[in-house]
Design an enzyme around this catalytic site. Structure first.
Site, mmCIF file in Angstrom:
data_model
loop_
_atom_site.group_PDB
_atom_site.id
_atom_site.type_symbol
_atom_site.label_atom_id
_atom_site.label_comp_id
_atom_site.label_asym_id
_atom_site.label_seq_id
_atom_site.Cartn_x
_atom_site.Cartn_y
_atom_site.Cartn_z
ATOM 1 N N GLU A 162 44.934 33.436 45.351
ATOM 2 C CA GLU A 162 43.474 33.431 45.551
ATOM 3 C C GLU A 162 42.970 32.279 46.420
ATOM 4 O O GLU A 162 42.032 31.572 46.041
ATOM 5 C CB GLU A 162 42.780 33.406 44.170
ATOM 6 C CG GLU A 162 43.223 34.538 43.264
ATOM 7 C CD GLU A 162 42.629 34.483 41.861
ATOM 8 O OE1 GLU A 162 42.011 33.458 41.508
ATOM 9 O OE2 GLU A 162 42.783 35.467 41.119
ATOM 10 N N ASN A 209 49.184 36.111 46.789
ATOM 11 C CA ASN A 209 48.599 37.063 45.834
ATOM 12 C C ASN A 209 47.072 36.901 45.775
ATOM 13 O O ASN A 209 46.568 35.769 45.755
ATOM 14 C CB ASN A 209 49.203 36.748 44.448
ATOM 15 C CG ASN A 209 48.868 37.764 43.379
ATOM 16 O OD1 ASN A 209 49.108 38.964 43.554
ATOM 17 N ND2 ASN A 209 48.323 37.295 42.260
ATOM 18 N N HIS A 245 42.746 44.574 40.020
ATOM 19 C CA HIS A 245 41.854 44.615 38.855
ATOM 20 C C HIS A 245 40.661 45.477 39.275
ATOM 21 O O HIS A 245 39.804 45.020 40.037
ATOM 22 C CB HIS A 245 41.351 43.213 38.499
ATOM 23 C CG HIS A 245 42.435 42.293 38.014
ATOM 24 N ND1 HIS A 245 43.076 42.481 36.816
ATOM 25 C CD2 HIS A 245 42.971 41.180 38.561
ATOM 26 C CE1 HIS A 245 43.975 41.517 36.637
ATOM 27 N NE2 HIS A 245 43.938 40.720 37.686
ATOM 28 N N GLU A 277 48.663 43.049 39.257
ATOM 29 C CA GLU A 277 47.884 42.805 38.030
ATOM 30 C C GLU A 277 47.017 44.004 37.670
ATOM 31 O O GLU A 277 45.879 43.844 37.198
ATOM 32 C CB GLU A 277 47.015 41.543 38.215
ATOM 33 C CG GLU A 277 47.818 40.307 38.573
ATOM 34 C CD GLU A 277 47.003 39.026 38.693
ATOM 35 O OE1 GLU A 277 45.851 38.992 38.209
ATOM 36 O OE2 GLU A 277 47.522 38.054 39.275
ATOM 37 N N ASP A 279 44.826 46.680 36.280
ATOM 38 C CA ASP A 279 44.144 47.175 35.079
ATOM 39 C C ASP A 279 42.852 47.839 35.511
ATOM 40 O O ASP A 279 42.326 47.553 36.584
ATOM 41 C CB ASP A 279 43.936 46.091 33.992
ATOM 42 C CG ASP A 279 43.188 44.861 34.435
ATOM 43 O OD1 ASP A 279 42.536 44.883 35.494
ATOM 44 O OD2 ASP A 279 43.238 43.840 33.702
HETATM 45 C C1 XIL Z 1 44.035 35.364 33.498
HETATM 46 C C2 XIL Z 1 44.693 35.582 32.143
HETATM 47 O O1 XIL Z 1 44.856 36.951 31.934
HETATM 48 C C3 XIL Z 1 43.867 34.965 31.053
HETATM 49 O O2 XIL Z 1 44.564 35.021 29.818
HETATM 50 C C4 XIL Z 1 43.547 33.515 31.399
HETATM 51 O O3 XIL Z 1 42.728 32.959 30.426
HETATM 52 C C5 XIL Z 1 42.919 33.403 32.753
HETATM 53 O O4 XIL Z 1 43.764 34.004 33.711
HETATM 54 N N1 XIL Z 1 43.953 36.700 38.413
HETATM 55 C C6 XIL Z 1 45.139 36.047 38.168
HETATM 56 C C7 XIL Z 1 45.576 35.845 36.779
HETATM 57 O O5 XIL Z 1 45.888 35.741 39.103
HETATM 58 O O6 XIL Z 1 46.338 34.678 36.614
HETATM 59 C C8 XIL Z 1 44.390 35.838 35.824
HETATM 60 O O7 XIL Z 1 44.923 35.797 34.500
HETATM 61 C C9 XIL Z 1 43.537 37.052 36.035
HETATM 62 C C10 XIL Z 1 42.992 37.077 37.437
#
Ligand code: XIL
Length: 357
Positions: A162, A209, A245, A277, A279
């Site tokens: 990020e 990422n 996401h 990631e 979801d």
């Molecule tokens: C999130 C986790 O799921 C949580 O448990 C934590 O509190 C915060 O981070 N992008 C990412 C992940 O790259 O590392 C993040 O994970 C979600 C968004």
């Protein structure tokens, strides 16, 4: 006579029943997600936390349905490097090591997450008033130590997470702004950390990422420009992670087409592509919402299958019981493949079906 007949009947029944159970016991195991993904040469991953491994259902599903795991938090700076380098024990590898041990016991790959990020930093770094050269040294040491600790155990790392804003500009972070190799110099500090990472573990695949960079937009354009430049100049970058996401709004032919085209332009640079990631958060758990979610899970799965450079389909956890969504998006949830009671949701069936096609 009657008695003998009854006895014979009973014996027959017992024989039939024992035969049935014997067949059931030797019948082949169900085709899990990881098995269904194998012919596509796609790893099926999940984010995981070592503290949940003591839950039988959690461990059973993780170890049988997935061929990869990634620490949801336990390899982030704040957890793995909780104390300054002057401390006798600056690092804490316990959580990460437990996940690696579980993965090895279940024949799963491990993906590392993440080395350079603005979030989940240790207070000692954030509030330490270090000079730029000191911060630079801290980051270099961090990358070197963590990657060497997991060398030959972690096959790929989100080296950078990020680093871009949605408008394509560089995000202001402690690393970009202060080490003196960042600010005003665009992606130069990213180049530097990728070079450090390659030296730390020459066998690991190195990834950039990010989120909301699935479609062709100003953010993915900026990542693409960086990737193209890095590939041209031989900066060690092996792949791009697309967090994915998303919400049901993504179930739109234009968006899905744009995701496919975006993947293709990165593939054309020779990069490996990971959906890291995935979801799909919902506003409710009505049957209609779960059905729409299932459809979209199937569509995203197909995008990865149809793109030869897409080698990983990973969800951000697998049970709604432990999803990060409700805590981060007020009122939203139900984002994953299993519900809070570890029951398979329609999304599970849809993903499996897409993989088996
Ligand atoms: C999130 C986790 O799921 C949580 O448990 C934590 O509190 C915060 O981070 N992008 C990412 C992940 O790259 O590392 C993040 O994970 C979600 C968004």
């Amino acid at each position: 006579m009657k008695k003998i007949c009854m006895l014979l009947q009973k014996a027959k029944l017992a024989l039939i029943l024992s035969l049935f159970f014997a067949i059931a016991a030797t019948s082949p195991p169900a085709v899990t997600l990881r098995i269904a993904a194998e012919p596509h040469h796609i790893l099926l991953g999940s984010a995981a936390a070592s503290s949940f491994l003591t839950e039988t259902e959690y461990a059973n599903i993780l170890g049988s349905e997935f061929s990869q795991l990634q620490a949801e938090n336990e390899m982030k700076f704040g957890i793995i490097h909780p104390r300054p380098d002057s401390d006798p024990q600056p690092y804490d590898f316990r959580g990460g090591d437990a996940l690696v041990a579980f993965a090895q016991a279940h024949n799963m790959a491990v993906r590392g997450h993440t080395l350079v990020w603005h979030n989940r930093l240790s207070p000692w770094v954030k509030d330490g008033s270090y000079s730029s050269p000191q911060l630079s040294q801290i980051l270099h040491g961090h990358i070197d130590t963590v990657m060497k600790h997991y060398a030959s155990k972690v096959y790929a790392w989100d080296v950078v997470n990020e680093a871009f804003n949605d408008d394509g500009t560089m995000r202001h972070t402690i690393w970009y702004d202060q080490p003196g190799i960042g600010s005003g110099a665009g992606t130069a500090y990213l180049e530097q950390v990728f070079r450090w990472a390659r030296v730390a573990d020459p066998t690991a695949k190195l990834f950039y990422n990010d989120y909301d960079a699935e479609e062709i937009n100003t953010k993915s354009d900026a990542i693409y420009a960086m990737a193209k430049d890095f590939k041209k100049r031989g900066v060690p970058l092996d792949g791009i992670g697309f967090q994915t996401h998303i919400t049901l709004k993504f179930d739109d032919p234009e968006k899905l087409k744009s995701y496919a085209q975006n993947l293709q332009r990165f593939a054309d640079l020779g990069l490996e592509l990971h959906m890291t990631e995935l979801d799909i958060r919902l506003t409710d758990s009505s049957p209609a919402s779960l059905a729409e979610q299932a459809k979209l899970y199937g569509e995203i799965t197909s995008l990865c299958i149809l793109q030869p450079h897409c080698k990983l389909l990973q969800t951000w956890g697998f049970t709604d019981k432990h999803s990060w969504i409700p805590a981060f998006y007020k009122g939203l949830g139900w984002a994953l493949l299993w519900d809070e009671g570890y029951r398979k949701k329609p999304a599970y069936a849809a993903m499996r079906e897409a993989l088996l096609k």
